[in-house]
Design a protein around this motif. Structure first.
Motif, PDB file in Angstrom:
ATOM      1  N   SER A   1      40.291  79.115  49.695  1.00 38.81           N
ATOM      2  CA  SER A   1      40.383  79.169  51.427  1.00 38.81           C
ATOM      3  C   SER A   1      41.579  79.094  52.299  1.00 38.81           C
ATOM      4  O   SER A   1      42.437  78.666  51.431  1.00 38.81           O
ATOM      5  CB  SER A   1      40.472  76.936  50.985  1.00 38.81           C
TER       6      SER A   1
ATOM      7  N   GLU B   1      43.655  76.926  54.248  1.00 37.17           N
ATOM      8  CA  GLU B   1      44.293  75.646  55.994  1.00 37.17           C
ATOM      9  C   GLU B   1      45.738  75.963  55.785  1.00 37.17           C
ATOM     10  O   GLU B   1      45.828  75.783  54.432  1.00 37.17           O
ATOM     11  CB  GLU B   1      43.046  74.618  54.552  1.00 37.17           C
TER      12      GLU B   1
ATOM     13  N   GLU C   1      34.204  78.732  59.788  1.00 40.07           N
ATOM     14  CA  GLU C   1      34.970  77.608  59.887  1.00 40.07           C
ATOM     15  C   GLU C   1      34.794  76.805  59.957  1.00 40.07           C
ATOM     16  O   GLU C   1      34.188  76.387  60.599  1.00 40.07           O
ATOM     17  CB  GLU C   1      36.163  78.401  61.119  1.00 40.07           C
TER      18      GLU C   1
ATOM     19  N   ARG D   1      39.632  75.637  59.090  1.00 43.92           N
ATOM     20  CA  ARG D   1      40.401  76.169  57.616  1.00 43.92           C
ATOM     21  C   ARG D   1      38.996  77.495  57.091  1.00 43.92           C
ATOM     22  O   ARG D   1      37.624  77.199  58.319  1.00 43.92           O
ATOM     23  CB  ARG D   1      39.147  74.630  55.647  1.00 43.92           C
TER      24      ARG D   1
ATOM     25  N   ASP E   1      37.357  80.855  54.661  1.00 47.99           N
ATOM     26  CA  ASP E   1      37.244  80.994  52.987  1.00 47.99           C
ATOM     27  C   ASP E   1      36.953  82.838  53.504  1.00 47.99           C
ATOM     28  O   ASP E   1      36.030  82.948  54.039  1.00 47.99           O
ATOM     29  CB  ASP E   1      35.774  80.085  52.847  1.00 47.99           C
TER      30      ASP E   1
END
Length: 253
Positions: free
Chosen positions: A57, A59, A133, A137, A139
């Motif tokens: 992830s 973020e 999304e 965030r 991935d």
């Protein structure tokens, strides 16, 4: 085997489709991270050559592993984060996929390749950015092997199908969570509004004073504002406020 040679009835692709058909039936009880965990496990089970898998992830300018099928995959991910370079990081940043055949000799990620091969024995990878999304965030799916050239075009295609279906599943569950949270917030606001109306009518006070009373009662009783409001709406009575003495306009008529 090239992509064009894969027949529509290919058993591996059918297995992948069946995996996500089952996953889709279970989505009602899953959150986004649960879905990502299922995706990583499905990658190991379905992608030819896969030994381990994880999901990274990105973020707030930070990479982290949200799920992994084994600790060795977490260690491999951590090396990428430490050196700031690797197939997983670049797949997320570049919005593409990477399939390094031999990490020991891949000039794109020399430091990562040297460390991951020496420290955890990784030799080849598949890395995808997942096309969803969650807020800010993003991935990525990482699939690892301890063999050189473990992944061919068939592996890449099956992995891509998993990544695509996984991204859709995560987006679906994330959106459902947002809908559920919004519905809860709307219900809570409505009940708070009803309670304020009860207090305003009964004690002839302003909107600000009514909300202040609810807030003080919530803090005093160590209960959520929503719960206090629900009690006021149901009973018409404000829970006692510690140290409060009857004041003009706050006594019963």
């Amino acid at each position: 085997m090239g992509v064009d040679e894969l027949a529509p009835g290919d058993d591996a692709l059918r297995d992948v489709a069946e995996t996500f058909a089952k996953l889709g039936a279970d989505l009602g009880s899953m959150g986004p991270d649960d879905t990502l965990d299922a995706l990583a496990r499905a990658a190991v089970e379905r992608v030819p050559g896969a030994r381990w898998a994880s999901v990274t992830s990105y973020e707030h300018d930070r990479f982290s592993t949200v799920t992994a099928t084994d600790e060795i995959a977490r260690r491999a991910d951590a090396i990428q984060y430490a050196v700031g370079s690797g197939p997983c990081i670049d797949a997320i940043v570049d919005d593409t996929l990477y399939r390094p055949r031999d990490l020991r000799h891949d000039e794109r990620w020399p430091e990562f390749g040297r460390r991951v091969s020496q420290e955890v024995g990784m030799r080849s990878m598949l890395s995808y950015r997942l096309g969803h999304e969650i807020g800010d965030r993003v991935d990525g799916l990482n699939i690892y092997s301890d063999e050189v050239g473990a992944f061919d075009e068939r592996s890449e295609l099956v992995g891509l199908m998993l990544a695509t279906h996984g991204a859709l599943a995560v987006a679906l569950t994330a959106n459902q969570e947002r809908v559920d949270n919004l519905q809860k917030a709307l219900l809570s606001n409505r009940e708070i509004g009803v309670a304020m109306g009860v207090l305003m009518s009964r004690h002839r006070i302003t909107r600000e004073q009514a909300f202040g009373l609810l807030r003080m009662a919530s803090q005093n009783s160590n209960r959520k504002l929503h719960d206090v409001a629900l009690q006021v709406a149901d009973t018409g009575v404000l829970p006692p406020i510690a140290g409060d003495r009857p004041r003009r306009g706050l006594t019963d008529d």
